[in-house]
Design a protein around this motif. Structure first.
Motif, PDB file in Angstrom:
ATOM      1  N   ASN A   1      41.930  47.641  17.765  1.00 31.14           N
ATOM      2  CA  ASN A   1      41.775  47.792  19.213  1.00 31.14           C
ATOM      3  C   ASN A   1      42.729  46.833  19.911  1.00 31.14           C
ATOM      4  O   ASN A   1      42.873  45.677  19.510  1.00 31.14           O
ATOM      5  N   LEU A   2      43.371  47.311  20.964  1.00 33.90           N
ATOM      6  CA  LEU A   2      44.303  46.494  21.736  1.00 33.90           C
ATOM      7  C   LEU A   2      43.590  45.905  22.944  1.00 33.90           C
ATOM      8  O   LEU A   2      42.895  46.626  23.672  1.00 33.90           O
TER       9      LEU A   2
ATOM     10  N   ASP B   1      39.857  39.201  40.323  1.00 32.88           N
ATOM     11  CA  ASP B   1      40.778  38.114  39.982  1.00 32.88           C
ATOM     12  C   ASP B   1      41.561  38.349  38.706  1.00 32.88           C
ATOM     13  O   ASP B   1      42.486  37.626  38.410  1.00 32.88           O
ATOM     14  N   GLY B   2      41.202  39.283  37.908  1.00 32.64           N
ATOM     15  CA  GLY B   2      41.860  39.546  36.646  1.00 32.64           C
ATOM     16  C   GLY B   2      40.878  40.116  35.639  1.00 32.64           C
ATOM     17  O   GLY B   2      39.686  39.836  35.694  1.00 32.64           O
ATOM     18  N   ASP B   3      41.375  40.945  34.751  1.00 33.17           N
ATOM     19  CA  ASP B   3      40.538  41.614  33.767  1.00 33.17           C
ATOM     20  C   ASP B   3      41.138  41.479  32.376  1.00 33.17           C
ATOM     21  O   ASP B   3      42.344  41.286  32.217  1.00 33.17           O
ATOM     22  N   ILE B   4      40.290  41.625  31.373  1.00 30.21           N
ATOM     23  CA  ILE B   4      40.732  41.848  30.008  1.00 30.21           C
ATOM     24  C   ILE B   4      40.395  43.308  29.732  1.00 30.21           C
ATOM     25  O   ILE B   4      39.223  43.714  29.797  1.00 30.21           O
ATOM     26  N   LEU B   5      41.405  44.114  29.484  1.00 30.92           N
ATOM     27  CA  LEU B   5      41.218  45.537  29.225  1.00 30.92           C
ATOM     28  C   LEU B   5      41.200  45.785  27.727  1.00 30.92           C
ATOM     29  O   LEU B   5      41.933  45.137  26.976  1.00 30.92           O
ATOM     30  N   GLU B   6      40.379  46.730  27.298  1.00 34.69           N
ATOM     31  CA  GLU B   6      40.322  47.108  25.889  1.00 34.69           C
ATOM     32  C   GLU B   6      40.791  48.548  25.734  1.00 34.69           C
ATOM     33  O   GLU B   6      40.338  49.443  26.449  1.00 34.69           O
TER      34      GLU B   6
ATOM     35  N   GLY C   1      41.473  55.694  21.296  1.00 32.09           N
ATOM     36  CA  GLY C   1      41.959  56.174  22.586  1.00 32.09           C
ATOM     37  C   GLY C   1      41.065  55.765  23.735  1.00 32.09           C
ATOM     38  O   GLY C   1      39.924  55.348  23.536  1.00 32.09           O
ATOM     39  N   GLY C   2      41.590  55.872  24.945  1.00 29.42           N
ATOM     40  CA  GLY C   2      40.851  55.512  26.142  1.00 29.42           C
ATOM     41  C   GLY C   2      41.099  54.078  26.568  1.00 29.42           C
ATOM     42  O   GLY C   2      41.956  53.387  26.021  1.00 29.42           O
TER      43      GLY C   2
END
Length: 79
Positions: A37-38, A48-53, A58-59
């Motif tokens: 997973n990236l 203020d900012g996110d960590i996206l997975e 996919g998704g």
């Protein structure tokens, strides 16, 4: 920076380029976990900012939010 046009590109061992993710405001740090997973530190996400997975299957989802301009990511060894 911050215009929503930043992208993450993927390159194959043979040198082929493809777009992995688009529409990011300000991607910074990238890290993969042991499952493939990236995770992306999105410095200008709301508020203020996110960590996206980005799961290997996919998704995209928000892993963590409200972080003050995250820039670097790393995963430690399993405990």
């Amino acid at each position: 920076m911050g215009n929503g046009n930043d992208a993450i590109l993927e390159f194959t061992p043979g040198g082929m380029e493809s777009t992995f993710a688009t529409g990011l405001a300000s991607p910074r740090g990238l890290a993969f976990d042991v499952s493939g997973n990236l995770f992306v530190a999105e410095a200008l996400g709301a508020p203020d900012g996110d960590i996206l997975e980005f799961p290997a299957t996919g998704g995209m989802s928000i892993f963590a939010s409200g972080i003050d301009r995250p820039e670097y990511l790393t995963f430690g060894p399993a405990r």
